[in-house]
Design an enzyme around this catalytic site. Structure first.
Site, PDB file in Angstrom:
ATOM      1  N   TYR A  31       0.832  -1.210   0.000  1.00 30.92           N
ATOM      2  CA  TYR A  31       0.000   0.000   0.000  1.00 30.92           C
ATOM      3  C   TYR A  31       0.853   1.242   0.000  1.00 30.92           C
ATOM      4  O   TYR A  31       2.077   1.180   0.196  1.00 30.92           O
ATOM      5  CB  TYR A  31      -0.929  -0.011   1.222  1.00 30.92           C
ATOM      6  CG  TYR A  31      -0.231   0.292   2.530  1.00 30.92           C
ATOM      7  CD1 TYR A  31       0.604  -0.645   3.124  1.00 30.92           C
ATOM      8  CD2 TYR A  31      -0.367   1.535   3.150  1.00 30.92           C
ATOM      9  CE1 TYR A  31       1.262  -0.362   4.316  1.00 30.92           C
ATOM     10  CE2 TYR A  31       0.282   1.828   4.341  1.00 30.92           C
ATOM     11  CZ  TYR A  31       1.092   0.877   4.917  1.00 30.92           C
ATOM     12  OH  TYR A  31       1.751   1.164   6.086  1.00 30.92           O
ATOM     13  N   LYS A 144       6.536  -2.109   1.876  1.00 35.24           N
ATOM     14  CA  LYS A 144       5.368  -1.510   2.548  1.00 35.24           C
ATOM     15  C   LYS A 144       4.193  -2.482   2.465  1.00 35.24           C
ATOM     16  O   LYS A 144       3.215  -2.266   1.739  1.00 35.24           O
ATOM     17  CB  LYS A 144       5.051  -0.151   1.901  1.00 35.24           C
ATOM     18  CG  LYS A 144       4.338   0.808   2.827  1.00 35.24           C
ATOM     19  CD  LYS A 144       4.439   2.225   2.305  1.00 35.24           C
ATOM     20  CE  LYS A 144       3.428   3.154   2.930  1.00 35.24           C
ATOM     21  NZ  LYS A 144       3.459   3.226   4.392  1.00 35.24           N
ATOM     22  N   GLU A 176      13.280   2.340  13.566  1.00 35.25           N
ATOM     23  CA  GLU A 176      12.355   3.393  13.127  1.00 35.25           C
ATOM     24  C   GLU A 176      11.152   3.370  14.055  1.00 35.25           C
ATOM     25  O   GLU A 176      11.113   2.609  15.017  1.00 35.25           O
ATOM     26  CB  GLU A 176      11.933   3.155  11.667  1.00 35.25           C
ATOM     27  CG  GLU A 176      11.244   1.831  11.433  1.00 35.25           C
ATOM     28  CD  GLU A 176      10.829   1.595   9.971  1.00 35.25           C
ATOM     29  OE1 GLU A 176      10.697   2.563   9.207  1.00 35.25           O
ATOM     30  OE2 GLU A 176      10.609   0.421   9.627  1.00 35.25           O
ATOM     31  N   LEU A 200      11.562   1.031   6.584  1.00 31.58           N
ATOM     32  CA  LEU A 200      10.928   1.473   5.349  1.00 31.58           C
ATOM     33  C   LEU A 200      11.672   2.719   4.858  1.00 31.58           C
ATOM     34  O   LEU A 200      11.869   3.656   5.638  1.00 31.58           O
ATOM     35  CB  LEU A 200       9.455   1.826   5.597  1.00 31.58           C
ATOM     36  CG  LEU A 200       8.735   2.175   4.287  1.00 31.58           C
ATOM     37  CD1 LEU A 200       8.338   0.907   3.557  1.00 31.58           C
ATOM     38  CD2 LEU A 200       7.542   3.066   4.515  1.00 31.58           C
TER      39      LEU A 200
HETATM   40  N1  PMP Z   1       8.371   3.620   8.526  1.00 30.79           N
HETATM   41  C1  PMP Z   1       7.243   2.892   8.582  1.00 30.79           C
HETATM   42  C2  PMP Z   1       7.285   1.560   9.244  1.00 30.79           C
HETATM   43  C3  PMP Z   1       6.057   3.390   8.025  1.00 30.79           C
HETATM   44  O1  PMP Z   1       4.927   2.647   8.072  1.00 30.79           O
HETATM   45  C4  PMP Z   1       6.046   4.689   7.446  1.00 30.79           C
HETATM   46  C5  PMP Z   1       4.795   5.299   6.882  1.00 30.79           C
HETATM   47  N2  PMP Z   1       4.024   4.464   6.164  1.00 30.79           N
HETATM   48  C6  PMP Z   1       7.248   5.412   7.413  1.00 30.79           C
HETATM   49  C7  PMP Z   1       8.387   4.844   7.957  1.00 30.79           C
HETATM   50  C8  PMP Z   1       7.312   6.773   6.782  1.00 30.79           C
HETATM   51  O2  PMP Z   1       7.249   6.667   5.380  1.00 30.79           O
HETATM   52  P1  PMP Z   1       6.719   7.845   4.465  1.00 30.79           P
HETATM   53  O3  PMP Z   1       7.586   9.031   4.755  1.00 30.79           O
HETATM   54  O4  PMP Z   1       6.887   7.343   3.084  1.00 30.79           O
HETATM   55  O5  PMP Z   1       5.294   8.085   4.849  1.00 30.79           O
END
Ligand code: PMP
Length: 281
Positions: A31, A144, A176, A200
């Site tokens: 997603y 993701k 994270e 991610l």
């Molecule tokens: N890490 C994880 C585990 C996440 O789920 C997300 C957001 N979906 C992020 C980092 C941040 O990613 P983004 O800046 O692309 O929203």
């Protein structure tokens, strides 16, 4: 509300998901969440590229091209007259009699919808509190995936502790947040976990590091410990929906002055400018 269902625009109530859809049974899909400011999606290309890359990583072939998907998503924002909010889209591997193994003959299903929501203004100004929690997720956190159970349990634990986010720790290193990337600032240098299989690679992370370069703020993509976090001068998290958000408390310990720090604030200003350039021009 209108949603995108495969390549059609239908009312949400008309959508129907089979009980043997693999996203429903196995979390077998991926997603994206895109922020929309003033009716314009922020960094849509970057999200589409990650979506395409992730689909290929888990061996799902997109049912139509990324440029067609982009057109559909822009159309959806228009149809729902979304001004400020989020655009969510996902792809499921498809529907088949329940079996862990999959055939490559399945028809994948893309769905997308929009949600109105305002920016987290208070959190961005005053910062948030977080807890630490063991990182129990799988070893492909760079994908993701719709399988979010580890993140769901950690986030709920944070909420149960009246905190905003859970900061995950694996083998002594901070990886994270449950739905965010995390950074510390020590003596003017930003530290964040390298973009490998353990985190991610956030779209907001990539922008933040670009902005740091533009602002002449040095950064180091190296793992750090919880102790480094407790003793940091500043700490912040990033995500599509939280933008660049100061962290002022970790496990009930105050970080730095207990107020958003100067490096974080400078990056927030640069980020706002980037949003203005992309979405308010
Ligand atoms: N890490 C994880 C585990 C996440 O789920 C997300 C957001 N979906 C992020 C980092 C941040 O990613 P983004 O800046 O692309 O929203």
């Amino acid at each position: 509300m209108i949603i995108l269902y495969h390549d059609r625009f239908i009312e949400r109530q008309e959508a129907n998901v089979d009980i043997e859809d693999r996203a429903y049974q196995f979390g077998d899909g991926i997603y994206e969440v895109v922020r929309v400011y003033g009716g314009k999606p922020f960094c849509l290309q970057e999200h589409l590229e990650r979506f395409e890359r992730n689909a290929s990583e888990i061996r799902i072939s997109l049912p139509y091209s990324i440029s067609q998907l982009e057109e559909h998503l822009l159309q959806l924002i228009k149809q729902n007259q979304l001004a400020d909010g989020n655009l969510y889209f996902q792809i499921s591997r498809g529907t088949s009699p329940r079996n862990h193994a999959f055939s490559d003959q399945l028809q994948p299903l893309i769905i997308a919808y929009t949600q109105t929501s305002s920016r987290p203004v208070k959190e961005l100004e005053y910062g948030v509190g977080v807890i630490s929690d063991p990182d129990i997720r799988w070893l492909r956190c760079d994908i993701k995936s719709l399988n979010l159970l580890g993140a769901v349990l950690s986030k709920q634990k944070a909420i149960d502790h009246q905190c905003h986010e859970a900061i995950l720790v694996r083998d002594g290193h901070v990886t994270e947040g449950s739905s965010t990337n995390i950074y510390i600032v020590k003596e003017g240098t930003i530290w964040t976990h390298p973009a490998n299989h353990l985190i991610l690679p956030g779209i907001t992370r990539a922008i933040t590091l670009q902005l740091a370069t533009q602002c002449n703020i040095p950064f180091n993509e190296k793992p750090f410990t919880l102790e480094d976090l407790y003793t940091a001068d500043e700490c912040f998290l990033t995500s599509t929906t939280m933008e660049i958000c100061p962290i002022v408390q970790v496990d009930q310990k105050q970080i730095g002055s207990g107020m958003p720090g100067p490096v974080t604030k400078k990056l927030q200003e640069a980020f706002n400018q980037e949003v203005a350039n992309q979405c308010h021009s």
